[in-house]
Write an enzyme that holds these catalytic residues in place. Structure first.
Site, PDB file in Angstrom:
ATOM      1  N   HIS A 237       0.813  -1.231   0.000  1.00  0.00           N
ATOM      2  CA  HIS A 237       0.000   0.000   0.000  1.00  0.00           C
ATOM      3  C   HIS A 237       0.842   1.274   0.000  1.00  0.00           C
ATOM      4  O   HIS A 237       0.506   2.257   0.661  1.00  0.00           O
ATOM      5  CB  HIS A 237      -0.961  -0.004   1.179  1.00  0.00           C
ATOM      6  CG  HIS A 237      -2.004  -1.088   1.109  1.00  0.00           C
ATOM      7  ND1 HIS A 237      -2.610  -1.461  -0.070  1.00  0.00           N
ATOM      8  CD2 HIS A 237      -2.537  -1.894   2.080  1.00  0.00           C
ATOM      9  CE1 HIS A 237      -3.493  -2.432   0.177  1.00  0.00           C
ATOM     10  NE2 HIS A 237      -3.450  -2.712   1.468  1.00  0.00           N
TER      11      HIS A 237
ATOM     12  N   HIS B 181      -9.764   1.520   0.870  1.00  0.00           N
ATOM     13  CA  HIS B 181      -9.576   0.345   1.724  1.00  0.00           C
ATOM     14  C   HIS B 181     -10.640   0.263   2.820  1.00  0.00           C
ATOM     15  O   HIS B 181     -10.345  -0.106   3.961  1.00  0.00           O
ATOM     16  CB  HIS B 181      -8.175   0.389   2.347  1.00  0.00           C
ATOM     17  CG  HIS B 181      -7.620  -0.952   2.737  1.00  0.00           C
ATOM     18  ND1 HIS B 181      -8.158  -1.706   3.743  1.00  0.00           N
ATOM     19  CD2 HIS B 181      -6.576  -1.665   2.249  1.00  0.00           C
ATOM     20  CE1 HIS B 181      -7.456  -2.817   3.885  1.00  0.00           C
ATOM     21  NE2 HIS B 181      -6.484  -2.823   2.982  1.00  0.00           N
TER      22      HIS B 181
ATOM     23  N   GLU C 197     -11.434  -3.936  -2.568  1.00  0.00           N
ATOM     24  CA  GLU C 197     -10.494  -2.914  -3.039  1.00  0.00           C
ATOM     25  C   GLU C 197     -10.335  -3.050  -4.553  1.00  0.00           C
ATOM     26  O   GLU C 197      -9.518  -3.830  -5.040  1.00  0.00           O
ATOM     27  CB  GLU C 197      -9.141  -3.092  -2.352  1.00  0.00           C
ATOM     28  CG  GLU C 197      -9.198  -3.079  -0.836  1.00  0.00           C
ATOM     29  CD  GLU C 197      -7.978  -3.745  -0.237  1.00  0.00           C
ATOM     30  OE1 GLU C 197      -6.842  -3.301  -0.540  1.00  0.00           O
ATOM     31  OE2 GLU C 197      -8.146  -4.734   0.518  1.00  0.00           O
TER      32      GLU C 197
END
Length: 350
Positions: A109, A180, A313
């Protein structure tokens, strides 16, 4: 801060001495969304059940300090490259790019200080829309190119929630921004009995480090086959549950004025809350929150436990900078990255 922002926003706390704001969109009997400038996060999403009773269907914390204290990415806008990159390394135009490794030998991420850790600016706000902006400088977390970032949340006339994530660069780079949020269609409890249907005909198998092997495998006959609505917990692939990229099969089609493909339908049969998700992206990371097991402090002190939320996601595939057979994540100067998500809420029949 402009007068318009000051009137629409309220203080959500501080992170490292900087004020964090929050804005609430919508209200009344319809859906209501709350967004904070810390990580451009969705912190609340109130949705009615079949009787019109509202519940907050996303996991989160009470204030900015709660989000800053955890690494669970609850509700966050993640990037520069969301999901995992093997070794935190890829080759771009013949040059090896080493980015921050924050999950063992991998990058996850965007690294330790990804987009989820930024305090974004509110550039526009109204009763049903908010636009947030930020900059990711050249070299930030190792990524090349300066990115100008924008995330817009809005409720349309039919009470659908839209999220648009956009970026422009001044040098070749890779971009994969995701939202997220962890969803719980009942508003609390385990999600294992809630139901899911996806538009995915294939998935990307992973190795022990959750890096795709490069294979794209059909979901038929596997635990990843959600082509009909079924309980999330009916066939978990392992003790850790689902944490896999599903490859969305349908073509882009005209939907609500945009080119979108069907991603997923999620239902809580008891309450009748139902959510349908459409996106521009080719994949979706379906994660059932096994590693929320530490009992994070949630809203109003209620603990967040394992399997109390699932993510959808929408994304480019994990590790795609190292896997040329996957949909590309490269962004060039003069191009505009645009990732759309559209959520529609219609109660399921009783």
């Amino acid at each position: 801060m402009t007068a318009e922002v000051a009137m629409a926003a309220d203080v959500f706390g501080q992170v490292d001495g900087t004020e964090v704001l929050a804005v609430t969109l919508g209200g009344g009997a319809g859906p209501r969304a709350r967004i904070t400038t810390y990580g451009a996060r969705l912190t609340e999403l109130w949705v009615p059940d079949r009787a019109g009773v509202l519940a907050d269907i996303v996991l989160g914390h009470t204030d900015a300090a709660g989000y800053a204290a955890t690494k669970a990415y609850l509700g966050a806008t993640c990037g520069r490259f969301s999901n995992r990159i093997a070794g935190g390394r890829f080759v771009l135009d013949g040059q090896v790019v080493q980015v921050d490794r924050n999950e063992g030998a991998k990058s996850l991420h965007g690294g330790r200080a990804g987009f989820d850790r930024k305090i974004w600016d509110i550039s526009e706000v109204s009763a049903r829309s908010v636009t947030l902006t930020a900059v990711s400088n050249d070299g930030e977390m190792g990524y090349p190119g300066r990115l100008a970032l924008q995330v817009r949340y809005w409720l349309d006339e039919a009470d659908r929630l839209w999220i648009a994530m956009e970026a422009e660069t001044n040098a070749p780079t890779v971009v994969n921004m995701v939202n997220h949020s962890y969803f719980n269609m009942a508003g609390s409890g385990s999600v294992m009995g809630q139901q899911l249907r996806t538009g995915a005909g294939h998935y990307t198998p992973v190795d022990a480090d959750l890096i795709p092997t490069g294979e794209v495998r059909a979901v038929t006959g596997t635990a990843f086959d959600f082509n009909i609505l079924r309980e999330i917990g009916a066939d978990l692939p392992a003790d850790d549950g689902f944490d896999h990229n599903l490859c969305l099969s349908g073509p882009l089609e005209a939907k609500w004025g945009e080119a979108l493909r069907f991603c997923a339908e999620a239902v809580d049969a008891a309450s009748g809350r139902r959510m349908e998700l459409w996106t521009t992206e080719p994949g979706v990371q379906f994660y059932t929150g096994a590693h929320l097991a530490g009992g994070l402090p949630g809203k109003d002190g209620a603990p967040i436990a394992a399997f109390t939320g699932f993510t959808l996601e929408t994304q480019r595939f994990p590790d795609s900078p190292n896997q040329p057979q996957f949909p590309p994540a490269r962004l060039e100067p003069g191009q505009r990255y645009r990732h759309l998500m559209a959520f529609e809420f219609k109660p399921a029949a009783g």
